[in-house]
Design a protein around this motif. Structure first.
Motif, PDB file in Angstrom:
ATOM      1  N   ILE A  12       2.832  -0.701   3.333  1.00 20.78           N
ATOM      2  CA  ILE A  12       3.551  -1.986   3.314  1.00 20.78           C
ATOM      3  C   ILE A  12       3.166  -2.784   2.062  1.00 20.78           C
ATOM      4  CG2 ILE A  12       4.073  -4.110   4.588  1.00 20.78           C
ATOM      5  CD1 ILE A  12       4.869  -1.458   6.032  1.00 20.78           C
ATOM      6  N   ALA A  13       1.860  -3.029   1.873  1.00 17.49           N
ATOM      7  CA  ALA A  13       1.433  -3.867   0.749  1.00 17.49           C
ATOM      8  C   ALA A  13       1.790  -3.224  -0.595  1.00 17.49           C
ATOM      9  CB  ALA A  13      -0.083  -4.115   0.833  1.00 17.49           C
ATOM     10  N   GLY A  14       1.574  -1.900  -0.730  1.00 19.99           N
ATOM     11  CA  GLY A  14       1.794  -1.221  -2.020  1.00 19.99           C
ATOM     12  C   GLY A  14       3.231  -1.314  -2.492  1.00 19.99           C
ATOM     13  N   VAL A  31       0.527   5.498  -6.162  1.00 17.28           N
ATOM     14  CA  VAL A  31      -0.008   6.808  -5.763  1.00 17.28           C
ATOM     15  C   VAL A  31      -0.348   6.751  -4.281  1.00 17.28           C
ATOM     16  CG1 VAL A  31      -2.371   6.232  -6.534  1.00 17.28           C
ATOM     17  CG2 VAL A  31      -1.717   8.616  -6.224  1.00 17.28           C
ATOM     18  N   GLY A  41       2.998   4.870  13.712  1.00 15.22           N
ATOM     19  CA  GLY A  41       2.719   3.484  14.072  1.00 15.22           C
ATOM     20  C   GLY A  41       3.734   2.914  15.045  1.00 15.22           C
ATOM     21  N   ARG A 104       6.562   0.173  12.183  1.00 14.57           N
ATOM     22  CA  ARG A 104       5.898   0.200  10.881  1.00 14.57           C
ATOM     23  C   ARG A 104       6.557   1.194   9.925  1.00 14.57           C
ATOM     24  NH1 ARG A 104       2.882   2.636   7.196  1.00 14.57           N
ATOM     25  NH2 ARG A 104       3.597   4.482   8.293  1.00 14.57           N
ATOM     26  N   ALA A 155      -4.051  -0.888  -2.506  1.00 13.51           N
ATOM     27  CA  ALA A 155      -3.264  -1.264  -1.315  1.00 13.51           C
ATOM     28  C   ALA A 155      -3.411  -0.108  -0.335  1.00 13.51           C
ATOM     29  CB  ALA A 155      -1.809  -1.490  -1.693  1.00 13.51           C
ATOM     30  N   ARG A 234     -10.993  11.056   7.867  1.00 14.33           N
ATOM     31  CA  ARG A 234      -9.888  11.911   7.399  1.00 14.33           C
ATOM     32  C   ARG A 234      -9.776  13.194   8.246  1.00 14.33           C
ATOM     33  NH1 ARG A 234      -9.471  11.655   0.776  1.00 14.33           N
ATOM     34  NH2 ARG A 234      -9.580   9.407   0.615  1.00 14.33           N
ATOM     35  N   GLY A 289      -3.483  -6.565   0.903  1.00 23.25           N
ATOM     36  CA  GLY A 289      -3.229  -6.026   2.247  1.00 23.25           C
ATOM     37  C   GLY A 289      -4.520  -5.695   2.983  1.00 23.25           C
ATOM     38  N   ASP A 290      -4.420  -4.718   3.897  1.00 21.57           N
ATOM     39  CA  ASP A 290      -5.566  -4.371   4.740  1.00 21.57           C
ATOM     40  C   ASP A 290      -6.807  -4.006   3.923  1.00 21.57           C
ATOM     41  OD1 ASP A 290      -4.127  -4.807   7.013  1.00 21.57           O
ATOM     42  OD2 ASP A 290      -4.285  -2.767   7.805  1.00 21.57           O
ATOM     43  N   GLY A 302      -0.978  -8.028  10.272  1.00 20.20           N
ATOM     44  CA  GLY A 302      -1.193  -7.116   9.140  1.00 20.20           C
ATOM     45  C   GLY A 302      -0.030  -7.072   8.164  1.00 20.20           C
TER      46      GLY A 302
HETATM   47  C1  FAD Z   1       0.354   5.533   9.699  1.00 12.19           C
HETATM   48  C2  FAD Z   1       0.056   4.091   9.972  1.00 12.19           C
HETATM   49  C3  FAD Z   1       0.381   3.543  11.218  1.00 12.19           C
HETATM   50  C4  FAD Z   1       0.094   2.216  11.495  1.00 12.19           C
HETATM   51  N1  FAD Z   1       0.469   1.690  12.699  1.00 12.19           N
HETATM   52  C5  FAD Z   1       0.267   0.393  12.972  1.00 12.19           C
HETATM   53  C6  FAD Z   1       0.684  -0.196  14.200  1.00 12.19           C
HETATM   54  O1  FAD Z   1       1.254   0.459  15.050  1.00 12.19           O
HETATM   55  N2  FAD Z   1       0.422  -1.505  14.424  1.00 12.19           N
HETATM   56  C7  FAD Z   1      -0.206  -2.259  13.489  1.00 12.19           C
HETATM   57  O2  FAD Z   1      -0.415  -3.457  13.734  1.00 12.19           O
HETATM   58  N3  FAD Z   1      -0.595  -1.750  12.312  1.00 12.19           N
HETATM   59  C8  FAD Z   1      -0.380  -0.442  12.030  1.00 12.19           C
HETATM   60  N4  FAD Z   1      -0.785   0.082  10.834  1.00 12.19           N
HETATM   61  C9  FAD Z   1      -1.461  -0.801   9.864  1.00 12.19           C
HETATM   62  C10 FAD Z   1      -0.448  -1.722   9.191  1.00 12.19           C
HETATM   63  O3  FAD Z   1       0.483  -0.972   8.462  1.00 12.19           O
HETATM   64  C11 FAD Z   1      -1.199  -2.678   8.295  1.00 12.19           C
HETATM   65  O4  FAD Z   1      -2.090  -3.457   9.089  1.00 12.19           O
HETATM   66  C12 FAD Z   1      -0.361  -3.682   7.533  1.00 12.19           C
HETATM   67  O5  FAD Z   1       0.992  -3.400   7.534  1.00 12.19           O
HETATM   68  C13 FAD Z   1      -0.879  -3.804   6.096  1.00 12.19           C
HETATM   69  O6  FAD Z   1      -0.494  -2.632   5.420  1.00 12.19           O
HETATM   70  P1  FAD Z   1      -1.215  -2.067   4.134  1.00 12.19           P
HETATM   71  O7  FAD Z   1      -0.110  -1.473   3.305  1.00 12.19           O
HETATM   72  O8  FAD Z   1      -2.121  -3.048   3.537  1.00 12.19           O
HETATM   73  O9  FAD Z   1      -2.179  -0.916   4.717  1.00 12.19           O
HETATM   74  P2  FAD Z   1      -1.829   0.411   5.524  1.00 12.19           P
HETATM   75  O10 FAD Z   1      -0.600   0.255   6.320  1.00 12.19           O
HETATM   76  O11 FAD Z   1      -3.045   0.834   6.209  1.00 12.19           O
HETATM   77  O12 FAD Z   1      -1.475   1.474   4.372  1.00 12.19           O
HETATM   78  C14 FAD Z   1      -2.410   2.053   3.501  1.00 12.19           C
HETATM   79  C15 FAD Z   1      -1.722   3.194   2.769  1.00 12.19           C
HETATM   80  O13 FAD Z   1      -2.627   3.708   1.816  1.00 12.19           O
HETATM   81  C16 FAD Z   1      -2.646   5.119   1.925  1.00 12.19           C
HETATM   82  N5  FAD Z   1      -3.938   5.594   1.448  1.00 12.19           N
HETATM   83  C17 FAD Z   1      -5.125   5.609   2.087  1.00 12.19           C
HETATM   84  N6  FAD Z   1      -6.079   6.115   1.288  1.00 12.19           N
HETATM   85  C18 FAD Z   1      -5.490   6.393   0.109  1.00 12.19           C
HETATM   86  C19 FAD Z   1      -5.946   6.931  -1.118  1.00 12.19           C
HETATM   87  N7  FAD Z   1      -7.212   7.309  -1.285  1.00 12.19           N
HETATM   88  N8  FAD Z   1      -5.064   7.089  -2.122  1.00 12.19           N
HETATM   89  C20 FAD Z   1      -3.743   6.742  -1.954  1.00 12.19           C
HETATM   90  N9  FAD Z   1      -3.253   6.249  -0.813  1.00 12.19           N
HETATM   91  C21 FAD Z   1      -4.110   6.071   0.206  1.00 12.19           C
HETATM   92  C22 FAD Z   1      -2.397   5.391   3.400  1.00 12.19           C
HETATM   93  O14 FAD Z   1      -1.931   6.718   3.617  1.00 12.19           O
HETATM   94  C23 FAD Z   1      -1.339   4.354   3.702  1.00 12.19           C
HETATM   95  O15 FAD Z   1      -0.050   4.803   3.389  1.00 12.19           O
HETATM   96  C24 FAD Z   1      -0.537   1.406  10.509  1.00 12.19           C
HETATM   97  C25 FAD Z   1      -0.854   1.962   9.266  1.00 12.19           C
HETATM   98  C26 FAD Z   1      -0.568   3.279   8.994  1.00 12.19           C
HETATM   99  C27 FAD Z   1      -0.918   3.861   7.622  1.00 12.19           C
END
Ligand code: FAD
Length: 423
Positions: A12-14, A31, A41, A104, A155, A234, A289-290, A302
């Motif tokens: 989401i954030a990326g 990436v 999700g 999600r 992100a 992992r 983001g997270d 989130g």
């Molecule tokens: C598969 C999945 C299911 C989720 N389901 C829910 C849900 O049901 N309810 C809820 O409240 N929140 C859920 N979340 C978390 C939610 O998406 C986040 O809290 C919020 O949307 C903020 O998103 P974010 O993009 O900061 O982080 P995240 O959504 O956690 O995304 C992080 C991304 O970074 C990628 N990543 C991780 N490590 C690396 C690396 N080393 N190099 C490159 N990429 C990497 C991950 O694969 C993921 O795509 C889920 C996240 C994921 C990944």
């Protein structure tokens, strides 16, 4: 100056950050570790100022069209009889914030779709090392060739690699909240259409999430655990074993839900935790983001924090016209207040997973009483809508001339740059 910006993580954030960076004329590369966009999700909320961000992105109609359309939560006994219900849609109507719950994976797909033509996506790779210099960041990848970027943004979620490489071990920043959770695909014959159906044992909750917009169903599990478990985040097979152990012998539809979860390649398991950091940037690297400020999945904040954080970070980078330190500082000043508020809104886990049988009885009783209506009022008090309005970065911000994903950055010559081993 900065133009080529590497973003780690395509959830989401990326992609939201990449959207705004491309709009302002930067050249973002995203990436993602997974070999394809991750679909897993349950529902996430696009609410409060995130609705405004999504409207400015032009994606709010698509988000509304894809809404999960879940009415609320239905708590059942072991015989699958509903004993209490929370009508979340009625509560949301009282709050009148225009919020939408969306799966999600659907939100991630929309964000990818609106960025894929302007942003370079590299799937199935991960940053291995980062080396900052005065004029840029040298990045070595696990698979692809090394490349130089002007800025790097993490992100990449709660277990962020960028955070680990830049700020050190995650144990400094992750606050364990005493529970583990898992999401997986489930047999759509289970549960009730447009409801989250949940069964409790003391300290455990298993549920089926049935969106009105999808034929499939999602299983979700939460269990209490005083001390954190030791496992490889992992290693999915190890996580599946931990979940099976935690729910062994639990009745209702749990055996079927477990069987589905164990067979699911999109299975997702983690500790319920928050990320709290004193600063979200260091030199030419920042987090969004997270990765920087996870409020935990039970906060329901989130996606909102990710979308608004991405909007602010990109906007400040555009407005700062080359001074990334000033941009990172202003992003943090603008966003931290909302993050801190949302990180305080965490005790709903006690409602969903009471500790003991008295707690389950009390929750069901409260759920049936008008007391719950007043929770809608409480939620309004902590709503980030009461925080300062979102800045309008597009009015008068300097937009660079570059558009489109642009050519790949020049690769570092192996003779000039040698990738070291991961920290
Ligand atoms: C598969 C999945 C299911 C989720 N389901 C829910 C849900 O049901 N309810 C809820 O409240 N929140 C859920 N979340 C978390 C939610 O998406 C986040 O809290 C919020 O949307 C903020 O998103 P974010 O993009 O900061 O982080 P995240 O959504 O956690 O995304 C992080 C991304 O970074 C990628 N990543 C991780 N490590 C690396 C690396 N080393 N190099 C490159 N990429 C990497 C991950 O694969 C993921 O795509 C889920 C996240 C994921 C990944």
């Amino acid at each position: 100056m900065y133009e080529r910006i590497l973003i780690s993580g395509a959830s989401i954030a990326g992609p939201a950050l990449a959207f705004w960076l491309a709009r302002y004329g930067f050249r973002p590369t995203v990436v993602e570790l997974a070999p394809r966009l991750r679909e897993g999700g349950n529902g996430v909320d696009v609410r409060a100022q995130a609705v405004e961000v999504a409207e400015r992105m032009g994606i709010m109609p698509r988000i509304r069209a894809a809404a999960a359309d879940v009415i609320g939560m239905s708590f059942v006994n072991a015989a699958d009889r509903s004993v209490a219900r929370i009508d979340m849609q009625a509560i949301q109507r009282k709050q009148a914030g225009g919020e939408v719950e969306i799966m999600r994976g659907d939100l991630a797909a929309i964000l990818y779709d609106v960025t894929k033509n302007d942003v370079e996506y590299v799937l199935g790779d991960s940053i291995r090392t980062l080396e900052q210099a005065d004029d840029g960041v040298m990045v070595c990848f696990e698979r692809g060739p090394s490349r130089r970027f002007d800025l790097v943004i993490g992100a990449d979620g709660v277990h962020s690699t960028v955070r680990h490489l830049t700020f050190g071990p995650e144990s400094q920043f992750i606050r364990y909240m005493g529970h583990y959770f898992a999401f997986a695909n489930a047999d759509p014959a289970l549960g009730e259409d447009r409801w989250v159906t949940a069964y409790n044992e003391p300290g455990k909750m298993a549920g089926v999430y049935r969106s009105g917009n999808h034929a499939g169903a999602k299983a979700n599990f939460i269990f209490r655990r005083r001390e954190p478990l030791s496992y490889d985040h992992r290693d999915m097979e190890q996580q599946k074993r931990l979940l099976s152990e935690a729910f062994a012998g639990v009745p209702w539809q749990v055996p079927e839900l477990l069987a589905g979860a164990l067979a699911d390649p999109d299975f997702y398991f983690d500790a319920l935790s928050q990320v709290r950091m004193p600063s979200w940037s260091s030199g030419r690297v920042a987090l969004v983001g997270d990765a920087a400020y996870c409020a935990s999945p039970v906060s329901g904040a989130g996606a909102m924090l990710a979308l608004t954080g991405a909007y602010r970070l990109a906007g400040e980078l555009s407005a700062a016209a080359g001074d990334h330190r000033a941009a990172f500082r202003r992003y943090e000043e603008g966003h931290r207040k909302i993050v801190e508020r949302m990180q305080q809104v965490g005790p709903n886990v006690r409602l969903v997973v009471p500790k003991n049988r008295i707690g389950v009885w009390a929750r069901n009783t409260i759920t049936r009483s008008p007391l719950l209506e007043s929770m809608a009022g409480m939620e309004r008090i902590v709503s980030p809508g009461r925080i300062a309005p979102l800045p309008d970065f597009e009015a008068g911000s300097p937009v660079l001339a570059v558009k489109g994903p642009g050519p790949a950055s020049p690769q570092a010559s192996p003779s000039r740059y040698r990738c070291g081993s991961r920290a």
